[in-house]
Design a protein around this motif. Sequence first.
Motif, PDB file in Angstrom:
ATOM      1  N   GLN A   1     -50.059 -27.164  66.260  1.00 15.48           N
ATOM      2  CA  GLN A   1     -50.315 -28.125  65.194  1.00 15.48           C
ATOM      3  C   GLN A   1     -49.364 -27.882  64.023  1.00 15.48           C
ATOM      4  O   GLN A   1     -49.262 -26.770  63.507  1.00 15.48           O
ATOM      5  N   LEU A   2     -48.677 -28.924  63.612  1.00 15.29           N
ATOM      6  CA  LEU A   2     -47.839 -28.913  62.425  1.00 15.29           C
ATOM      7  C   LEU A   2     -48.541 -29.762  61.370  1.00 15.29           C
ATOM      8  O   LEU A   2     -48.936 -30.896  61.648  1.00 15.29           O
ATOM      9  N   PHE A   3     -48.664 -29.226  60.173  1.00 15.65           N
ATOM     10  CA  PHE A   3     -49.542 -29.873  59.196  1.00 15.65           C
ATOM     11  C   PHE A   3     -49.017 -29.659  57.785  1.00 15.65           C
ATOM     12  O   PHE A   3     -48.544 -28.563  57.451  1.00 15.65           O
ATOM     13  N   GLN A   4     -49.104 -30.704  56.971  1.00 16.46           N
ATOM     14  CA  GLN A   4     -48.700 -30.630  55.567  1.00 16.46           C
ATOM     15  C   GLN A   4     -49.959 -30.517  54.708  1.00 16.46           C
ATOM     16  O   GLN A   4     -50.441 -31.488  54.134  1.00 16.46           O
ATOM     17  N   GLY A   5     -50.489 -29.304  54.654  1.00 18.13           N
ATOM     18  CA  GLY A   5     -51.797 -29.085  54.044  1.00 18.13           C
ATOM     19  C   GLY A   5     -51.795 -28.876  52.551  1.00 18.13           C
ATOM     20  O   GLY A   5     -52.859 -28.712  51.959  1.00 18.13           O
ATOM     21  N   ARG A   6     -50.637 -28.889  51.929  1.00 24.05           N
ATOM     22  CA  ARG A   6     -50.583 -28.770  50.478  1.00 24.05           C
ATOM     23  C   ARG A   6     -51.141 -30.017  49.801  1.00 24.05           C
ATOM     24  O   ARG A   6     -51.714 -29.945  48.722  1.00 24.05           O
ATOM     25  N   PHE A   7     -50.982 -31.160  50.464  1.00 26.57           N
ATOM     26  CA  PHE A   7     -51.365 -32.430  49.875  1.00 26.57           C
ATOM     27  C   PHE A   7     -52.534 -33.095  50.600  1.00 26.57           C
ATOM     28  O   PHE A   7     -53.042 -34.111  50.140  1.00 26.57           O
ATOM     29  N   SER A   8     -52.952 -32.521  51.726  1.00 28.64           N
ATOM     30  CA  SER A   8     -54.033 -33.103  52.533  1.00 28.64           C
ATOM     31  C   SER A   8     -55.241 -32.169  52.538  1.00 28.64           C
ATOM     32  O   SER A   8     -55.183 -31.074  53.108  1.00 28.64           O
ATOM     33  N   LEU A   9     -56.310 -32.583  51.906  1.00 28.97           N
ATOM     34  CA  LEU A   9     -57.558 -31.833  51.939  1.00 28.97           C
ATOM     35  C   LEU A   9     -58.001 -31.708  53.396  1.00 28.97           C
ATOM     36  O   LEU A   9     -57.929 -32.671  54.160  1.00 28.97           O
ATOM     37  N   HIS A  10     -58.486 -30.520  53.790  1.00 27.77           N
ATOM     38  CA  HIS A  10     -58.857 -30.349  55.190  1.00 27.77           C
ATOM     39  C   HIS A  10     -59.877 -29.225  55.340  1.00 27.77           C
ATOM     40  O   HIS A  10     -60.067 -28.415  54.430  1.00 27.77           O
ATOM     41  N   ARG A  11     -60.510 -29.207  56.508  1.00 30.29           N
ATOM     42  CA  ARG A  11     -61.491 -28.167  56.810  1.00 30.29           C
ATOM     43  C   ARG A  11     -61.659 -28.030  58.313  1.00 30.29           C
ATOM     44  O   ARG A  11     -61.249 -28.907  59.097  1.00 30.29           O
ATOM     45  N   VAL A  12     -62.296 -26.928  58.720  1.00 28.01           N
ATOM     46  CA  VAL A  12     -62.828 -26.776  60.071  1.00 28.01           C
ATOM     47  C   VAL A  12     -64.339 -26.930  59.940  1.00 28.01           C
ATOM     48  O   VAL A  12     -64.997 -26.140  59.248  1.00 28.01           O
ATOM     49  N   ALA A  13     -64.886 -27.964  60.554  1.00 31.33           N
ATOM     50  CA  ALA A  13     -66.317 -28.239  60.464  1.00 31.33           C
ATOM     51  C   ALA A  13     -67.116 -27.091  61.097  1.00 31.33           C
ATOM     52  O   ALA A  13     -66.587 -26.307  61.893  1.00 31.33           O
ATOM     53  N   PRO A  14     -68.405 -26.965  60.757  1.00 30.26           N
ATOM     54  CA  PRO A  14     -69.211 -25.863  61.285  1.00 30.26           C
ATOM     55  C   PRO A  14     -69.153 -25.749  62.805  1.00 30.26           C
ATOM     56  O   PRO A  14     -69.169 -26.746  63.526  1.00 30.26           O
TER      57      PRO A  14
END
Length: 299
Positions: free
Chosen positions: A235-248
Motif C-alpha cells: 500500500q502506497l498512501f499519502q497520509g499527511r493530508f488524508s485522515l485514516h484509521r484501522v477499524a477495531p
Amino acid sequence: MVAVGGRANSWEADAAAGGGPVPGVDVGKYPLDSPGSAAWLAAVGEARAELAADGCCVLRGFIRPELLNTLRGEGVALAPHAYYTVEDVNAYNIPLDADLPPDHPGRIVLHRGNAFVARDLIPADALIHRLYTDRRFQRFVADCFGLAELHEYTDPLAGLCLNVVAPGMSHPWHFDTNEFTVSMLTQEPERGGVFEYCPNIRSREAEHLADVRDVLTGQGERFVRRLELRPGDLQLFQGRFSLHRVAPVGGTVQRHSAIFAYSDTPGLIGTAERTRQLFGRVLPDHLAVGEVRGDRLLD
C-alpha cells in the motif's frame, strides 16, 4: 526511466546493479528487477494515476504467493516484542491539554490500542527488512510517488516497524507526520481491522477542521472510503493530508502490517515525545535531533 529529478539516472544504475532477486517480490507483476523498462514504466504510471485520484494505491499480490507464509510467520514471531499500551490521544498526536478552541477536533479524545515492534528488534535477514533496504524497491517506490530519491529513516527505531492490532483494539483516526507512507499487511484478522481513509480531507494550506470534526463524531461518512487489504499487498498512501484509521479488530487473530518509513530528505529522526509514545523508549539520537516539518499543519 520516469523523470523524477536530476539524480534519477545515477540512482537507476545503482538500483539495477543491486544483484540477486528482489526480496520476495513477484517481478512478473512488478518488474523491480528491470528499472526503466516498459513494464516498470507501466506499473509506475498506474500507481501514479491511483495516487493522483485519491492519495492511495494498492499493489495487489506484490509478494510472491509461496512466500506469504514466511511473511506471516516472521510477523507472528516479532509481535510479542511490540510495545503494548492503550492511551488517550487525538487525531493530531498533540498533547490533549493543548490550547485549542472548544470546538476544535483536536479536543476529541480517541483510544489508541495498537502496538509497534521497533526496527532494532527486526532481524536483518527478515523478509520485510531485506525489502526495506533494497535499492530497487526504494527506486520503484520513489518513482511511484514522483520523488527524485528516497532515504531510509536515520531514526534507529522508526525506520521499519511492525504494527500490531490485537482483537478488540484499533489504530484510531490520525494524520501521518510524513507526507507518504508505505505499508504491507502481513497477517489479516478474522474480521474487522478494515483500513478507512478520507482522501485529502486537508491540504498543505488548510486544516478543514469542520470536516475532520464531522468524521471524528460519526457525521462524516461522505468523506470515508474503505479498503480491504490482503497479506502481501503493498500500500502506497499519502497520509499527511488524508485522515485514516484501522477499524477495531474482531475475532481472535491479530492484525499485523509492516511499515516501511522513508523520507525525501536525509537524516530524519523522530521527536523524543512521539518516539516514547510509540515505542516506550527513546535513544540518544531522539534527544539530540528534532523532527523536521515542511509545512505548518497542526501535527
